[in-house]
Design a protein around this motif. Structure first.
Motif, PDB file in Angstrom:
ATOM      1  N   GLU A 177       0.818  -1.213   0.099  1.00 47.36           N
ATOM      2  CA  GLU A 177       0.197   0.183  -0.077  1.00 47.36           C
ATOM      3  C   GLU A 177       0.949   1.097   0.045  1.00 47.36           C
ATOM      4  N   LEU A 223       0.477   4.119  -2.692  1.00 47.40           N
ATOM      5  CA  LEU A 223       0.103   5.589  -2.452  1.00 47.40           C
ATOM      6  C   LEU A 223       1.235   6.564  -2.991  1.00 47.40           C
ATOM      7  N   LEU A 282       0.130   9.521  -5.634  1.00 43.65           N
ATOM      8  CA  LEU A 282       0.494  10.988  -5.522  1.00 43.65           C
ATOM      9  C   LEU A 282       1.403  11.498  -6.708  1.00 43.65           C
ATOM     10  N   PHE A 312      -8.175  10.902  -0.566  1.00 45.07           N
ATOM     11  CA  PHE A 312      -7.061  11.110  -1.189  1.00 45.07           C
ATOM     12  C   PHE A 312      -6.849  12.757  -1.137  1.00 45.07           C
ATOM     13  N   ILE A 313      -5.710  13.418  -1.022  1.00 38.78           N
ATOM     14  CA  ILE A 313      -5.569  14.954  -1.372  1.00 38.78           C
ATOM     15  C   ILE A 313      -4.313  14.956  -2.211  1.00 38.78           C
ATOM     16  N   ALA A 356      -3.775   6.901   5.698  1.00 35.52           N
ATOM     17  CA  ALA A 356      -2.330   6.684   5.368  1.00 35.52           C
ATOM     18  C   ALA A 356      -1.781   7.622   4.144  1.00 35.52           C
ATOM     19  N   ALA A 357      -2.780   7.835   3.344  1.00 32.39           N
ATOM     20  CA  ALA A 357      -2.375   8.610   2.162  1.00 32.39           C
ATOM     21  C   ALA A 357      -2.152  10.290   2.199  1.00 32.39           C
ATOM     22  N   ARG A 368       0.867  10.848   4.526  1.00 33.63           N
ATOM     23  CA  ARG A 368       2.063  10.752   3.862  1.00 33.63           C
ATOM     24  C   ARG A 368       2.298  12.157   3.032  1.00 33.63           C
ATOM     25  N   LEU A 369       1.249  12.569   2.415  1.00 35.27           N
ATOM     26  CA  LEU A 369       1.203  14.089   1.868  1.00 35.27           C
ATOM     27  C   LEU A 369       1.696  15.160   2.655  1.00 35.27           C
TER      28      LEU A 369
END
Lengths: 140, 107
Positions: free
Chosen positions: A38, A42, A46, B49-50, B78-79, B82-83
């Motif tokens: 994952e 991700l 991005l 999501f961003i 998590a996404a 992370r960003l």
């Protein structure tokens, strides 16, 4: 043909921001089928979204005209994204020398996000087409 | 808003806070942030999501709050985490695991 991790997956979209979501969904499905962890998936999402947004907003100046194509492939432990478009190219060195962005900036983070999320970036503009290749090593 | 604590709680209902959704989200928030709230709890529990554009809107909202304004974020997956980490915006926004932690942080 159903999407399979055993062969490259290809999708073409119209160059607008809503369509970028289809690219992301396509990539995520490929990653699931390939068993990509994952965290790596991700990061790839991005990087891809930032790159595709850049094509829409700068390559095609948000006109809604044009299209872009994504090819996703897995070779060994390398997952490779190739994004091709026919818009205006980015300035030379754009992806290798991202500008420093102030912490409270409201724009300009895309390049840095791409750099942080993949291991290799290659950009070629020739013959009226631009090709951005992003590689992530899944064991890294 | 919970009046006794002066913390404005905002639930973001865009599953993808990306460049496609950012203009609508910015419009939705305009009236709320025109009042220059000092403490905001952003619930991102419904956000999957961003991207950098969505993140830019969050930064612009914080800047509208003025020098003393603080935003705590809860529900980040998590996404999203992370960003925030890649962009170092986890040093500008307070990323919390629970609403209780956010409330305590915003005090």
């Amino acid at each position: 043909m159903p999407l399979s991790a055993d062969r490259p997956g290809v999708i073409a979209i119209a160059a607008n921001l809503a369509e970028v979501r289809r690219l992301a969904a396509f990539l995520k499905e490929f990653c699931v089928r390939a068993g990509v962890v994952e965290a790596a998936s991700l990061d790839l999402e991005l990087a891809l979204v930032e790159a595709a947004n850049n094509v829409v907003e700068h390559g095609y100046t948000n006109t809604g005209q044009g299209e872009m194509t994504l090819e996703v492939s897995l070779a060994g432990d390398e997952l490779r994204l190739v994004l091709t478009d026919g818009g205006s190219p980015v300035p030379e060195g754009y992806f290798s020398q991202c500008r420093v962005v102030d912490l409270d900036a409201t724009h300009g983070r895309g390049c840095n996000i791409i750099q942080a999320c993949v291991d290799e970036i290659d950009y070629v503009s020739a013959g009226g087409f631009n090709r951005l290749t992003l590689v992530k090593r899944l064991q890294s | 808003m919970t009046g006794n604590t002066q913390i404005l709680r905002i639930l973001i209902q865009h599953p993808r806070l990306d460049a496609a959704a950012a203009p609508a989200f910015r419009d939705e928030m305009a009236g709320t942030f025109a009042n220059r709230p000092e403490r905001v709890l952003l619930d991102l529990g419904q956000v999957e999501f961003i991207d950098s554009t969505g993140l830019g809107v969050l930064v612009s909202l914080m800047k509208q709050m003025g020098p003393g304004g603080r935003i705590a974020v809860v529900g980040a997956n998590a996404a999203v985490r992370r960003l925030f980490q890649i962009t170092r915006l986890d040093t500008l926004f307070v990323i919390c695991d629970t609403e209780e932690q956010a409330d305590a942080t915003l005090g």
